[in-house]
Design an enzyme around this catalytic site. Sequence first.
Site, mmCIF file in Angstrom:
data_model
loop_
_atom_site.group_PDB
_atom_site.id
_atom_site.type_symbol
_atom_site.label_atom_id
_atom_site.label_comp_id
_atom_site.label_asym_id
_atom_site.label_seq_id
_atom_site.Cartn_x
_atom_site.Cartn_y
_atom_site.Cartn_z
ATOM 1 N N ASP A 63 0.836 -1.207 0.000
ATOM 2 C CA ASP A 63 0.000 0.000 0.000
ATOM 3 C C ASP A 63 0.869 1.255 0.000
ATOM 4 O O ASP A 63 0.562 2.246 -0.664
ATOM 5 C CB ASP A 63 -0.922 0.018 1.224
ATOM 6 C CG ASP A 63 -1.996 -1.051 1.155
ATOM 7 O OD1 ASP A 63 -2.390 -1.431 0.029
ATOM 8 O OD2 ASP A 63 -2.436 -1.515 2.224
ATOM 9 N N GLU A 104 21.757 4.751 7.235
ATOM 10 C CA GLU A 104 21.851 4.205 8.574
ATOM 11 C C GLU A 104 20.735 4.756 9.445
ATOM 12 O O GLU A 104 20.205 5.832 9.164
ATOM 13 C CB GLU A 104 23.224 4.485 9.187
ATOM 14 C CG GLU A 104 23.613 5.936 9.365
ATOM 15 C CD GLU A 104 24.936 6.047 10.116
ATOM 16 O OE1 GLU A 104 24.924 5.900 11.360
ATOM 17 O OE2 GLU A 104 25.960 6.292 9.457
ATOM 18 N N CYS A 130 20.569 -9.617 -5.594
ATOM 19 C CA CYS A 130 19.559 -10.665 -5.446
ATOM 20 C C CYS A 130 20.083 -11.926 -4.771
ATOM 21 O O CYS A 130 19.336 -12.882 -4.572
ATOM 22 C CB CYS A 130 18.985 -11.017 -6.816
ATOM 23 S SG CYS A 130 18.061 -9.645 -7.559
#
Length: 342
Positions: A63, A104, A130
Site C-alpha cells: 500500500d 543508517e 539478489c
Amino acid sequence: MANGNATFRHSNVALLGLTETLAPNEVTSQEFDERLADTLSSLGLPQGLLQRVAGVYARRNWDQPHQFAEGAITAGRQALAESGVPAEAIGLMVNTSVTREHLEPSVAVGVHAGIGLGPQAMNFDIANACLGFVNGMTLAANMIDAGQIEYALIVAGEDASRVQEATLARLNRPQITREEYLNEFASLTLGSGAAAAVLGPADKHPEGHRVLGGITRAATQHHELCVGDHNGMFTDTKGLLSGGMELVVAAWEEAHETGWDWREMDRYVMHQVSDVHTNSITKAANLDPDRIPVSYPELGNVGPASLPITLSREAASLQPGDRILCMGVGSGLNTAMTEIEW
C-alpha cells in the site's frame, strides 16, 4: 581452486521455518503497457513485451513503499511460529533486503525491534543484490556449525514501486530512444514482497530440512552491467545474461569436480528473473524444466526474496528425502548454489 570460488559443507544445520509475506496489490503488465502506450507507439514497439519476452504478467506492491519492512517483520514472526523456535532463542538476525529507506541505521534494527527479538540477537544487514538471502543463510549456517549461535533468522523485504514509477516517468518522456527504453526494460519486471527463514541445529531438530552446503563463484569484472537505486535500474541485458551464464556454468562444473552431484535433483529453485534467464540456465546445465518451479509470472523479480518465496510456495509438494538445489545469480556478478535435503 579457481580465483573467486569457494565450496562449503555444513555439518549440523537445518531449515526449520520458511514463510513469505504477499504484498497486497497486484499490478499487471498490461497496466504498464497502457501507461506506456504513446512511447511504445512512437518507438514502433508492440505491447505485451513483458509478457512475451520476460514471461512476467503481474507483480505485487505494498500500500505504501515503506511497508517492505513491515512485510519482513510479518514474515519473520510467521517463520518463528512455523519453526517453533521462541524469539528469545534467536542468536542472529540478518536482513538481506536490497530495499532501504536510508543509509543508517541498518534495516535490521527496525526488523529486530518489530519482531520483538531480545538483546542477545546479533543483527545486521547483508546486501548483495539478489543473492543476499542465500548469503545470509550461508553465514548463519557457518555460525551454527561453529557453535557461536544456536538459531538464526534471515529476512528480506522488498519494495519495487518507487523504481517502477521513476522508470515509467522516464520512459514516457519525449524523444526517448529505443536503446534507452530497452536498457530500462528489466526494471518493469521487479515486484514487492517479503520472506523469512529460521535455521537451527539439525541434531536437535530431526524434523528439519538439512542444509548441506554448496558453492559460490564471483565474476566481479561485470559489476557495471546492472546498476540500480530508487530512481531506476539500468541493465545491459545481453551482457548480463552472457556473463551470468558463463559464471553459472563455471560454478556448476567446479561443484561436480569437488564432489557435488546435482544432475538429478528433485527441484531446482532459482532466483526468479524471467523466461529468458530460466530457460538459459535450464539449457546450459541440461536441467529438467518440470523440476523448476517459477513464481515470476505472477510476482515478478522480488530481489533476494524471490528464491525463498518460491521455495516456500513449493514446500507443500516436497517429500522427506527430496533434494533441492537453490540457485541464484546477483548483479555484480556473483552466484551461489546451496543444497537442501527435505
